[in-house]
Design a protein around this motif. Structure first.
Motif, short mmCIF file in Angstrom:
data_model
loop_
_atom_site.label_atom_id
_atom_site.label_comp_id
_atom_site.label_asym_id
_atom_site.label_seq_id
_atom_site.Cartn_x
_atom_site.Cartn_y
_atom_site.Cartn_z
N THR A 132 0.82 -1.22 0.00
CA THR A 132 0.00 0.00 0.00
C THR A 132 0.85 1.27 0.00
O THR A 132 0.33 2.36 -0.15
CB THR A 132 -0.93 0.01 1.22
OG1 THR A 132 -0.16 -0.09 2.42
CG2 THR A 132 -1.91 -1.17 1.16
N ASN A 133 2.18 1.11 0.16
CA ASN A 133 3.13 2.24 0.13
C ASN A 133 2.71 3.34 1.11
O ASN A 133 2.66 4.51 0.78
CB ASN A 133 3.23 2.79 -1.29
CG ASN A 133 4.48 3.64 -1.48
OD1 ASN A 133 5.45 3.52 -0.74
ND2 ASN A 133 4.46 4.52 -2.47
N GLY A 134 2.43 2.92 2.32
CA GLY A 134 1.93 3.82 3.36
C GLY A 134 0.74 3.16 4.04
O GLY A 134 0.36 2.04 3.71
N LYS A 135 0.13 3.85 4.96
CA LYS A 135 -0.98 3.28 5.74
C LYS A 135 -2.08 2.74 4.84
O LYS A 135 -2.51 3.39 3.89
CB LYS A 135 -1.55 4.34 6.68
CG LYS A 135 -2.63 3.81 7.62
CD LYS A 135 -3.04 4.86 8.61
CE LYS A 135 -4.20 4.39 9.48
NZ LYS A 135 -3.88 3.13 10.20
N SER A 136 -2.52 1.53 5.14
CA SER A 136 -3.56 0.89 4.35
C SER A 136 -4.87 1.67 4.42
O SER A 136 -5.28 2.14 5.49
CB SER A 136 -3.79 -0.54 4.85
OG SER A 136 -4.93 -1.10 4.22
N GLU A 137 -5.53 1.79 3.27
CA GLU A 137 -6.85 2.41 3.19
C GLU A 137 -7.92 1.37 2.90
O GLU A 137 -9.06 1.71 2.56
CB GLU A 137 -6.84 3.49 2.10
CG GLU A 137 -5.86 4.63 2.39
CD GLU A 137 -5.69 5.58 1.22
OE1 GLU A 137 -6.35 5.36 0.18
OE2 GLU A 137 -4.91 6.53 1.34
N LEU A 138 -7.57 0.11 3.05
CA LEU A 138 -8.54 -0.97 2.88
C LEU A 138 -9.54 -0.95 4.04
O LEU A 138 -9.19 -0.59 5.17
CB LEU A 138 -7.83 -2.32 2.87
CG LEU A 138 -6.85 -2.60 1.73
CD1 LEU A 138 -5.96 -3.78 2.09
CD2 LEU A 138 -7.58 -2.86 0.43
#
Length: 301
Positions: A174-180
């Motif tokens: 995700t190249n950073g905090k997941s937004e899933l």
């Protein structure tokens, strides 16, 4: 080049533009193809999923196509960059970077798009070689291999679901905090997809073939292929200056006949669709060539 006026000017001489030129050449039309020689897949070693040409080098396909189109003597080629267009009462004037001016009754933009690659060291070198955008074009060659996807949120979820058809050895970066969502996270984990939230620093590769993803926290993840869909922009700004509508996705809007909202202006290939493949570019080019010819016939009959 002595001839200055044509029935059709095609801007972009790759697969879609050449396909349209063949269709129009076989229709006895006076055609000029203007091309600057920078196709978006110029770094890709092999083209796939195009029947009769599966596995061929992209440059070989386009070179062979140009030789075949060149048989039709009403089609001419100009090696250069179109930079300006003016719509007059009955025609269009196209100016090139060198100052040459040509005119035509109809204009076709087969100009493709320009990918806006992220500032990750090694990404550009791997793009089209081991960093891929389309599993239908390249997924078979890396089937069942250690594979990563760079995406997040809804797009990341859907992309992971798609790529899982080709490999189960899959990790979503995700190249950073997941937004899933929590539900999406649970579904992916239940399918064996690893979710990596670290920020990516660079790609370790050899001649464009990925070996490891290096994260800013020092973690190294071995992979053989990466899928990514970077943002893009129109390769040619001229359609916008003519007033052609552009979609929210950044694509030229065309109707079922490949017509833009500007009378006499058509578009085909990658600049009009998210389904970027040689086969589809060729298909839309062949189709729009016939459409333009029919429009010219109707105007003159």
């Amino acid at each position: 080049m002595e001839q200055k006026h044509f029935e059709v000017i095609i801007i972009g001489g790759s697969y879609s533009g050449l396909s349209a030129a063949m269709s129009l050449g076989r229709s006895l039309r006076q055609v000029l193809v203007i091309d600057s020689g920078l196709p978006c897949n110029r770094q890709t070693p092999h083209s796939h999923n195009f029947i009769t040409q599966d596995g061929e080098k992209p440059a070989v396909i386009s070179a062979k196509a140009k030789l075949q189109v060149d048989i039709y003597k009403t089609v001419q080629f100009y090696n250069g960059l179109a930079v300006k267009a003016l719509k007059t009462e009955n025609s269009f004037e196209i100016e090139t970077e060198s100052g040459a001016i040509f005119s035509s009754r109809k204009v076709l933009f087969a100009t493709g798009v320009r990918d806006l690659l992220p500032e990750i060291e090694g990404f550009e070198a791997c793009w089209g070689i081991s960093v891929l955008h389309c599993p239908y074009c390249h997924g078979y060659e890396v089937k069942n291999e250690k594979t990563a996807i760079i995406a997040n949120g809804e797009m990341g979820f859907e992309y992971a679901k798609l790529i899982s058809n080709w490999t189960k050895d899959l990790r979503l970066c995700t190249n950073g905090k997941s937004e899933l969502t929590s539900e999406q996270t649970q579904i992916l984990k239940s399918q064996g997809v690893l979710i990596l939230e670290g920020e990516i620093d660079s790609f370790e590769h050899t001649d464009g073939y990925i070996k490891n993803i290096i994260f800013k926290n020092g973690e190294r993840v071995e992979v053989k292929a990466i899928y990514a869909r970077p943002p893009f922009e129109q390769h040619c700004p001229i359609p916008a200056t003519l007033g052609c509508d552009i979609s929210e996705q950044g694509l030229l809007k065309v109707d079922a006949m490949q017509k833009t909202n500007i009378s006499g202006v058509f578009a085909s290939g990658d600049c009009t669709t998210q389904m970027r493949s040689v086969a589809i570019a060729v298909s839309t080019g062949s189709f729009v060539g016939a459409v333009i010819n029919k429009e010219l016939i109707d105007e003159d009959f």
